[in-house]
Design a protein around this motif. Structure first.
Motif, PDB file in Angstrom:
ATOM      1  N   SER A 482     -27.032   3.347 -30.350  1.00  0.00           N
ATOM      2  CA  SER A 482     -26.026   2.163 -31.582  1.00  0.00           C
ATOM      3  C   SER A 482     -25.917   3.152 -33.325  1.00  0.00           C
ATOM      4  N   TYR A 483     -25.944   2.930 -33.813  1.00  0.00           N
ATOM      5  CA  TYR A 483     -26.165   3.115 -35.230  1.00  0.00           C
ATOM      6  C   TYR A 483     -26.745   1.864 -35.713  1.00  0.00           C
ATOM      7  N   TRP A 484     -27.675   1.586 -34.896  1.00  0.00           N
ATOM      8  CA  TRP A 484     -28.579   0.188 -35.747  1.00  0.00           C
ATOM      9  C   TRP A 484     -29.560  -0.357 -35.159  1.00  0.00           C
ATOM     10  N   HIS A 485     -29.106  -0.489 -33.882  1.00  0.00           N
ATOM     11  CA  HIS A 485     -30.550  -0.455 -32.723  1.00  0.00           C
ATOM     12  C   HIS A 485     -30.983   0.950 -32.240  1.00  0.00           C
ATOM     13  N   TYR A 486     -32.147   0.802 -31.676  1.00  0.00           N
ATOM     14  CA  TYR A 486     -31.955   2.232 -30.861  1.00  0.00           C
ATOM     15  C   TYR A 486     -32.380   2.517 -29.413  1.00  0.00           C
ATOM     16  N   TRP A 487     -31.697   1.675 -29.036  1.00  0.00           N
ATOM     17  CA  TRP A 487     -31.061   1.700 -27.479  1.00  0.00           C
ATOM     18  C   TRP A 487     -30.282   2.905 -27.113  1.00  0.00           C
ATOM     19  N   LEU A 488     -30.956   3.626 -25.735  1.00  0.00           N
ATOM     20  CA  LEU A 488     -29.702   4.446 -25.323  1.00  0.00           C
ATOM     21  C   LEU A 488     -29.297   3.633 -23.953  1.00  0.00           C
ATOM     22  N   HIS A 489     -28.110   3.470 -23.973  1.00  0.00           N
ATOM     23  CA  HIS A 489     -27.486   2.972 -22.421  1.00  0.00           C
ATOM     24  C   HIS A 489     -26.708   4.384 -21.532  1.00  0.00           C
ATOM     25  N   ILE A 490     -26.774   3.743 -20.741  1.00  0.00           N
ATOM     26  CA  ILE A 490     -26.605   5.142 -19.626  1.00  0.00           C
ATOM     27  C   ILE A 490     -25.113   3.663 -19.225  1.00  0.00           C
ATOM     28  N   ASN A 491     -24.216   4.474 -18.743  1.00  0.00           N
ATOM     29  CA  ASN A 491     -22.944   3.569 -18.476  1.00  0.00           C
ATOM     30  C   ASN A 491     -22.327   4.160 -17.196  1.00  0.00           C
ATOM     31  N   SER A 540     -30.318  13.720 -23.918  1.00  0.00           N
ATOM     32  CA  SER A 540     -30.978  15.629 -24.121  1.00  0.00           C
ATOM     33  C   SER A 540     -32.374  15.150 -23.330  1.00  0.00           C
ATOM     34  N   GLN A 541     -32.673  16.111 -23.503  1.00  0.00           N
ATOM     35  CA  GLN A 541     -34.185  16.338 -22.533  1.00  0.00           C
ATOM     36  C   GLN A 541     -35.092  16.151 -24.314  1.00  0.00           C
ATOM     37  N   ASP A 542     -35.082  16.116 -24.835  1.00  0.00           N
ATOM     38  CA  ASP A 542     -36.047  15.262 -26.156  1.00  0.00           C
ATOM     39  C   ASP A 542     -36.055  13.785 -25.312  1.00  0.00           C
ATOM     40  N   PHE A 543     -34.854  13.504 -25.244  1.00  0.00           N
ATOM     41  CA  PHE A 543     -34.787  11.672 -24.866  1.00  0.00           C
ATOM     42  C   PHE A 543     -35.848  11.459 -24.104  1.00  0.00           C
ATOM     43  N   LEU A 544     -35.339  12.233 -22.865  1.00  0.00           N
ATOM     44  CA  LEU A 544     -36.216  12.470 -20.892  1.00  0.00           C
ATOM     45  C   LEU A 544     -37.086  12.814 -21.937  1.00  0.00           C
ATOM     46  N   ASN A 545     -37.300  13.658 -22.216  1.00  0.00           N
ATOM     47  CA  ASN A 545     -39.428  13.978 -22.373  1.00  0.00           C
ATOM     48  C   ASN A 545     -39.870  11.973 -23.106  1.00  0.00           C
ATOM     49  N   SER A 546     -39.192  12.085 -24.063  1.00  0.00           N
ATOM     50  CA  SER A 546     -40.045  11.151 -25.138  1.00  0.00           C
ATOM     51  C   SER A 546     -40.464   9.473 -24.039  1.00  0.00           C
ATOM     52  N   LYS A 547     -39.318   9.385 -22.866  1.00  0.00           N
ATOM     53  CA  LYS A 547     -38.924   8.918 -22.590  1.00  0.00           C
ATOM     54  C   LYS A 547     -40.462   8.695 -20.783  1.00  0.00           C
ATOM     55  N   GLY A 548     -40.905   9.969 -21.242  1.00  0.00           N
ATOM     56  CA  GLY A 548     -41.758  10.098 -19.296  1.00  0.00           C
ATOM     57  C   GLY A 548     -40.637   9.962 -18.318  1.00  0.00           C
ATOM     58  N   MET A 549     -39.596  10.635 -18.430  1.00  0.00           N
ATOM     59  CA  MET A 549     -38.629  11.009 -17.506  1.00  0.00           C
ATOM     60  C   MET A 549     -37.971  11.565 -16.650  1.00  0.00           C
ATOM     61  N   THR A 550     -37.912  12.211 -15.681  1.00  0.00           N
ATOM     62  CA  THR A 550     -37.043  13.813 -15.666  1.00  0.00           C
ATOM     63  C   THR A 550     -35.419  13.716 -14.865  1.00  0.00           C
ATOM     64  N   SER A 551     -34.580  12.898 -15.214  1.00  0.00           N
ATOM     65  CA  SER A 551     -33.115  12.763 -15.197  1.00  0.00           C
ATOM     66  C   SER A 551     -32.591  11.695 -15.657  1.00  0.00           C
ATOM     67  N   TYR A 552     -31.292  11.538 -15.634  1.00  0.00           N
ATOM     68  CA  TYR A 552     -30.561  10.651 -15.816  1.00  0.00           C
ATOM     69  C   TYR A 552     -30.577   9.454 -15.166  1.00  0.00           C
ATOM     70  N   LYS A 553     -31.524  10.410 -14.030  1.00  0.00           N
ATOM     71  CA  LYS A 553     -31.095   9.183 -12.926  1.00  0.00           C
ATOM     72  C   LYS A 553     -32.749   8.041 -12.576  1.00  0.00           C
ATOM     73  N   ASP A 554     -33.623   8.509 -13.464  1.00  0.00           N
ATOM     74  CA  ASP A 554     -34.196   7.232 -14.271  1.00  0.00           C
ATOM     75  C   ASP A 554     -33.556   6.102 -15.205  1.00  0.00           C
ATOM     76  N   LEU A 555     -33.034   7.139 -15.836  1.00  0.00           N
ATOM     77  CA  LEU A 555     -32.528   5.840 -17.056  1.00  0.00           C
ATOM     78  C   LEU A 555     -31.560   4.795 -15.624  1.00  0.00           C
ATOM     79  N   LEU A 556     -31.038   5.383 -15.414  1.00  0.00           N
ATOM     80  CA  LEU A 556     -30.340   4.569 -14.320  1.00  0.00           C
ATOM     81  C   LEU A 556     -30.371   2.979 -13.644  1.00  0.00           C
ATOM     82  N   LYS A 557     -32.275   3.355 -13.832  1.00  0.00           N
ATOM     83  CA  LYS A 557     -33.429   2.136 -12.827  1.00  0.00           C
ATOM     84  C   LYS A 557     -32.909   1.052 -13.928  1.00  0.00           C
ATOM     85  N   THR A 558     -33.101   1.098 -15.370  1.00  0.00           N
ATOM     86  CA  THR A 558     -33.036   0.311 -16.336  1.00  0.00           C
ATOM     87  C   THR A 558     -31.609  -0.119 -16.906  1.00  0.00           C
TER      88      THR A 558
END
Lengths: 731, 210
Positions: A482-491, A540-558
Motif C-alpha cells: 500500500s502507499y498508506w498502510h505498512y502491510w505487504l500481502h502475497i496473493n 526482497s531479502q530485507d523484508f524476509l530478514n525483518s520478519k524472520g522469514m526464510t522464504s515467500y512460503k512463510d508469508l503464505l501462512k498469514t
C-alpha cells in the motif's frame, strides 16, 4: 467416445457428412469421469486487492468446486481487520461476469466493433511483426509507446514495463496523474514521502483530515478515526465539499477551493504570534526556519488568510490554538487538495505547519501524505535490459498528463521527430481517464497499431486493433503493498484462469518466446519461470530478514505481514533532504523554479466567461474507470449527475432533476442536476467514473492543466484536475 | 417419439452446436449453402413452422451476410464487449447475472452423472450453450445407437431442467440485438425445438392422463 463416431444410426442424413466435416466431433469437449462433485469440499487462500487505493486489502478467498465461493478480509492484517469495502466485495461478480474480455481478439478497423477471435499465437505474431517492421524502418523501437499506470498495483504488473524494456528502447508515458505535486512537496521538505503508520492515528489527540475523503476512499481508516475519537481525539475535516467524512467528523471547515496554503500559513502565523511553536524542534531538526518565521511575520496576517480561504478569523484562530495545544496532533493530507496549480505549494505550507508546531516525528502526529517505504519488493518482473545492439540510446519519456497532445505533436509529420507508430496500453483506460477526451481520440487515430491488455471492454479497447484478455488477481500470483498502510500481502491464485486470460508477465513471456523464434535475440524477457517463481523473486531479502522469514512460503501462512518501524515517521530525525534536516528553505525546490520557502502561491484565476469551478473527485462505488461497470454497481447507480448548490441552481433556473448542459471551451456533457447543500456555491461536482455502455465522460470538460509540482520526484508535473471552469445551462 | 424425429433433432442440435462453437463462422459460402441445403433435406418431415422460418432465413442469407457472420456472432456471444445475448445458462438464471455459481455447477453435476466432465473444466463455464448442445447430442446419439432408456430419459430431463429453461430468453435477446439473418435463424431453430419439446411433453402428459 470412439465407438460413437460412426453414427450408423444416421446413415440417411444428408447434413451429417457436412457437419462432421466441420470442427471437432461430438463429445470431444468432454472426457469420462467417475466422480460426482460433492459439496463442502473447500479450501481458503490469501488474495490481495490490486487496486490503486489507500487500503490495499488482504483477502481470504474460499474456494470450492474450483470456483470462488466467498471472499472476506484477512484478519491477520490489523489495518483492515477482516473486512473489505463495497467495491472489494463485488469481486466474485467481477471475476464471473459474462462480460469479461475472454480471448485475444482483433478488430477490423478501430471503433467499428468488427471483432474476430484469434489465438494467442496469432496475437503474439501480429505484435512481433509490427515490432520488427518498426525496428526495420526506424532503426529502433522508439516509435513504440507504453501507456500504463495504476489499474493494477500488483508489483508483478511492472512486468508491463519489463515487456517494453525487453524489446529495446521505447517511448514511455512518464509521471502520474494522481499525487505528484504532493510528492514533490514532501521530497523538498522531508527528502521523500513517509507517512506515519495510519494505525498510529489512534494515539492522536487532534486529527485534521485535510482534503481527503476516507469515508469513500479509505473506509478502513474510518475505523481508526473512530477509535481515535473514542480515545478523546477531535476530528476536523477541511474540504470545499461537505463529504461523508466531514459529516462524521466533530467539525467541518468549508474552505474556498485551492486556498489550503493560506489556511496553513494563517494557522502557523497564529501559532507563532502566541508562542505555541516548537523552537527547540526547529533548531535541532530543520534548516531555513528563521526565513520561514520571517516570512510568516512579514507577509501573513489572519485577516489575509480569512479573506483568501473564506474562513472567519476567529475560526482560524481557534483551529490553530486547538491544533497547537493538542499534543500530539496529526494532519492527513489528501490528494485532492494538491490537484491544483498551487497544490504543491499548499502541501509545503501544511508540512511546515506540522513541523513548526512540533508534530513531526511524534507518535500520533505527522503531516501524513503517503509512503513507498513498505514496498520491499525487487521489481524483478520489470528490470529487463534491451537486446544487444538496440537502437535509440535510451527510453524516450513523454508526459502521461499530456499524453494525447504530445503524441499528436510527434505524429505531426515533422521529419525531425520520431513518431509513435505503435501503442501498448495496459493497466489503464486512458480514453476514460485522461483529460481532453476529444484529443485522446485524435491521438489514437494518429497511431498505426494499438494493443490493449484489459479485463474489460472499455473506451480504450474500443479504439484498439488488438485486445489481450487479462486474468484477475484471483487467477494469478501477486505481491501487493500500500502507499498508506505498512502491510505487504502475497496473493496466491484461488482458481484457474478463466477462458484464455493471462497475466501481464505471462504475456511478456509469450511474446518473448514468439519474438525469439522469429528473430533470435530480439527479446530479453525470460520465458522459463512459473508465476509462483516470479512472485517468490519479488519479495526482497530485507523484508524476509525483518520478519524472520526464510522464504515467500512463510508469508503464505498469514497472507500478510507488516513492515515495522513507522509508528511515527521521521522520529529518528534523519531526513532524506540534501541537508539531512527538515527543510523549511529548500534550494532543491528553488532549483525546480519554485520559491525556496513554503510561501503562498495564488490560486488559478477564475475565467470571467466560465465562472463556475468544476470539481471531479472519486465516486464512492468506483475507482476511476473500475467497478462502476459491474452490474451490481449499476443496479445501485447507473446515471451520472452534476451536484449543484440550490443557490447557484436558482440563479440558473435549474430545478432538482433537470437535464443540464455543462460546457466550456473544450467540450460539454449533458446530465441530470442534483441539488445539494454539500457542494460550494461557486462550484459544481461531477464524479469521475466510467459508465459502461454510455457515452458519458466528464473528461471532455477537463483540460490538461499542469499542477505546480511533480517533475522532481516523478519526472512530470501533476494535473490540476480541480482547476477547471465551466458554465451550466438548463436543457 | 419416433426414431425419425429424434434423428432429425440430432442433426438440428448438432448444427446448433457447431454454430455456437463458432465452427460455422468462417465457412466459404459454397460449403455453407451445401450445408443448409442438406439440412433442409433432413428436415423434410419437420412440421414446426418456426424451424422452417429459421431454415428459410439461412437459405435467404447472402454471401455478404455470411461473411459478416463472425462479427455478428462475436458481438452477441463472445465479446470483447458486453455480451448482447450471453450463451451461458447462468447469465439468465442467476439472479445477479453471474457465472460459475450454483446454476453452472448443477449443469456440471448433470454431466458428471452421465459420466462426463469438461476437458476445459474451470476454464470455460460448463453451461456454455455449445457444451450443453454437445451434451444433448451425446445423450441422443447414445440412445439412437444403443437404445438405452436411461439415455433418452437423461436427454429429456436435461432439456427440461436446463437448456429449455433459458434458451427461449436467450433467443429473445438475439432477436432484440441482432438483425443478422443467420443469427435470427438460429434463434428460430432453437425456439422451434423448444416448442416441439413442449408439444411432446403435453402429448406425453395427455397419454399418461388418458
Amino acid at each position: 467416445m470412439g465407438k460413437f463416431s460412426r453414427r450408423d444410426f444416421l446413415k440417411g442424413s444428408a447434413a451429417l457428412g457436412a457437419l462432421v466435416g466441420v470442427g471437432t466431433g461430438v463429445g470431444s469437449s468432454f472426457k469420462k469421469t467417475k466422480k460426482v462433485s460433492a459439496a463442502g469440499n473447500t479450501k481458503q487462500v490469501f488474495s490481495a486487492c490490486p487496486r490503486n487505493c489507500y487500503d490495499t486489502c488482504s483477502i481470504v478467498t474460499t474456494v470450492g468446486d474450483g470456483t470462488i465461493k466467498f471472499i472476506t478480509g484477512n484478519k491477520n492484517c490489523t489495518y483492515t481487520n477482516g473486512r473489505l469495502c463495497v467495491k472489494g466485495y463485488t469481486y466474485p461478480n467481477y471475476v464471473y461476469s459474462p462480460d469479461r474480455v475472454k480471448y485475444p481478439m482483433k478488430q477490423e478497423g478501430r471503433g467499428t466493433g468488427k471483432w474476430t477471435r484469434i489465438t494467442w499465437d496469432e496475437a503474439f505474431e501480429m505484435i512481433a511483426n509490427k515490432i520488427f517492421e518498426i525496428k526495420k524502418e526506424y532503426g529502433s523501437t522508439l516509435p513504440i509507446a507504453l501507456n500504463k499506470y495504476s489499474g493494477t498495483f500488483n508489483t508483478l504488473s511492472y512486468g508491463i514495463e519489463g515487456t517494453l524494456s525487453s524489446i529495446g528502447y521505447t517511448t514511455r508515458a512518464q509521471g502520474t496523474p494522481c499525487w505528484p505535486a504532493g510528492i514533490d512537496s514532501q521530497t523538498f521538505d522531508f527528502g521523500t514521502i513517509v507517512n506515519s503508520d495510519p494505525e498510529a492515528m489512534i494515539h492522536s489527540k487532534y486529527i485534521l483530515v485535510w482534503g481527503a475523503n476516507p469515508a469513500w476512499n479509505s473506509v478502513h481508516s474510518m475505523n481508526i478515526l473512530q477509535k481515535a475519537k473514542e480515545n478523546g481525539a477531535k476530528v476536523v475535516v477541511i474540504d470545499p465539499i461537505l463529504t461523508d467524512t466531514a459529516a462524521n467528523a466533530d467539525e467541518y471547515i468549508e474552505i474556498k477551493t485551492s486556498t489550503d496554503g493560506a489556511l496553513a500559513l494563517g494557522m502557523a502565523k497564529y501559532i507563532l504570534d502566541h508562542n505555541l511553536h516548537d523552537m527547540d524542534w526547529m533548531r535541532k531538526n530543520s534548516v531555513g526556519y528563521q526565513e520561514y518565521l520571517n516570512y510568516l511575520n512579514n507577509n501573513i496576517t489572519l485577516e489575509w488568510a480569512s479573506e483568501k480561504t473564506g474562513i472567519p478569523v476567529e475560526v482560524i484562530e481557534r483551529l490553530a490554538r486547538e491544533y497547537a495545544a493538542a499534543k500530539p496532533a496529526c494532519i492527513w493530507i489528501g490528494y485532492g487538495m494538491q490537484r491544483h496549480t498551487n497544490g504543491g505549494a499548499a502541501v509545503r505550507s501544511i508540512d511546515a505547519l506540522a513541523a513548526m508546531s512540533g508534530n513531526v516525528g511524534v507518535l500520533g502526529g505527522g503531516a501524513n501524505y503517503a509512503q513507498l517505504d513498505s514496498w520491499l519488493v525487487n521489481y524483478s518482473a520489470m528490470a529487463m535490459s534491451p537486446p544487444e545492439g538496440s537502437g535509440g540510446g535510451a527510453d524516450r519519456m513523454i508526459n502521461i498528463n499530456n499524453f494525447p497532445a504530445q503524441v499528436l505533436d510527434l505524429n505531426s509529420g515533422d521529419p525531425n521527430k520520431i513518431p509513435i507508430k505503435m501503442l501498448w496500453v495496459a493497466g489503464r483506460n486512458p480514453i476514460a481517464q485522461d483529460p481532453e477526451t476529444s484529443v485522446s481520440y485524435k491521438a489514437f487515430d494518429s497511431i498505426d497499431f494499438v494493443v490493449t491488455a484489459d479485463l474489460w471492454f472499455n473506451e480504450t479497447v474500443a479504439q484498439s486493433d488488438l485486445v489481450l484478455p487479462i486474468s484477475s488477481i484471483f487467477e494469478t500470483w501477486g505481491v501487493h503493498a500500500s502507499y498508506w498502510h505498512y502491510w505487504l500481502h502475497i496473493n496466491e491464485p484461488a482458481i484457474d484462469p478463466l477462458y484464455e486470460t493471462k497475466c501481464d508477465v505471462e504475456i511478456a513471456m509469450g511474446l518473448s518466446k514468439k519474438m525469439n523464434e522469429m528473430e533470435p535475440g530480439s527479446c530479453t524477457y525470460p520465458t522459463d519461470r512459473t508465476m509462483e517463481e516470479w512472485a517468490a523473486m519479488e519479495i526482497s531479502q530485507d523484508f524476509l530478514n525483518s520478519k524472520g522469514m526464510t522464504s515467500y512460503k512463510d508469508l503464505l501462512k498469514t497472507g500478510t505481514a507488516k513492515v515495522e518501524g513507522y509508528d511515527a515517521a521521521w522520529a529518528d530525525g534523519v531526513f532524506r533532504t540534501p541537508s539531512g534536516k527538515y527543510e523549511f528553505l529548500s534550494e532543491k525546490c528553488a532549483s525546480f523554479g519554485h520559491h525556496a520557502l513554503p510561501v503562498y502561491v495564488e490560486a488559478k484565476e477564475v475565467p470571467t466567461d466560465r465562472p463556475i469551478r468544476l470539481l471531479t473527485p472519486h465516486w464512492k462505488y468506483g475507482l476511476h474507470s473500475q467497478f462502476q461497470n459491474l452490474s451490481w454497481m449499476q443496479s445501485v447507480h447507473n446515471e451520472p449527475f452534476v451536484e449543484i448548490h440550490p443557490e447557484l441552481a436558482q440563479k440558473k433556473g435549474i430545478a432538482d432533476g433537470d437535464m443540464v448542459k455543462v460546457h466550456n471551451h473544450i467540450g460539454f456533457v449533458e446530465l441530470r442536476a442534483k441539488h445539494t447543500l454539500t457542494v460550494p456555491k461557486d462550484a459544481v461536482v461531477i464524479y469521475e467514473a466510467w459508465y459502461k455502455d454510455q457515452k458519458f465522460n466528464v473528461n471532455y470538460l477537463v483540460e490538461a492543466t499542469p499542477a505546480d509540482m511533480g517533475s522532481c520526484a516523478t519526472g512530470q508535473a501533476g494535473l490540476a484536475f480541480h482547476d477547471q471552469f465551466v458554465n451550466i445551462d438548463k436543457l | 417419439m419416433g426414431m425419425k424425429n429424434l434423428q432429425r433433432y440430432y442433426i438440428l442440435y448438432l448444427f446448433l452446436q457447431k454454430f455456437y462453437a463458432g465452427e460455422l463462422n468462417r465457412l466459404d459460402f459454397e460449403t455453407w449453402e451445401n450445408l443448409i441445403q442438406s439440412l433442409q433435406q433432413d428436415c423434410m418431415d419437420e412440421e414446426n413452422e418456426t424451424i422452417w422460418q429459421g431454415l428459410r432465413r439461412f437459405v435467404e442469407s447472402t454471401s455478404e451476410q455470411q461473411e459478416q457472420l463472425e462479427f455478428a456472432f462475436n458481438s452477441l456471444f463472445v465479446g470483447p464487449g458486453k455480451l448482447l445475448a450471453p450463451p451461458y445458462e447462468s447469465a439468465y438464471l442467476n439472479e445477479n447475472r453471474v457465472l460459475m455459481q450454483q446454476e453452472t455447477l448443477s449443469v456440471r453435476k448433470f454431466y458428471e452423472q452421465a459420466g462426463l466432465e469438461l476437458i476445459c473444466k474451470n476454464h470455460e463455464p460448463d453451461d456454455h450453450i455449445a457444451f450443453e448442445l454437445e451434451f444433448v447430442c451425446y445423450l441422443l446419439g447414445q440412445y439412437l445407437q444403443t437404445k438405452e432408456k436411461e439415455m433418452i430419459q437423461m436427454y429429456h430431463t436435461f432439456l427440461k431442467t436446463h437448456l429449455f429453461r433459458w434458451a427461449g430468453v436467450h433467443c429473445e435477446a438475439i432477436r432484440e440485438h441482432s438483425d443478422h439473418p443467420i443469427c435470427l435463424g438460429i434463434a428460430d431453430l432453437l425456439d422451434g425445438l423448444i416448442q416441439n419439446g413442449q408439444t411432446e411433453e403435453t402429448m406425453k402428459e395427455g397419454n399418461q392422463n388418458g
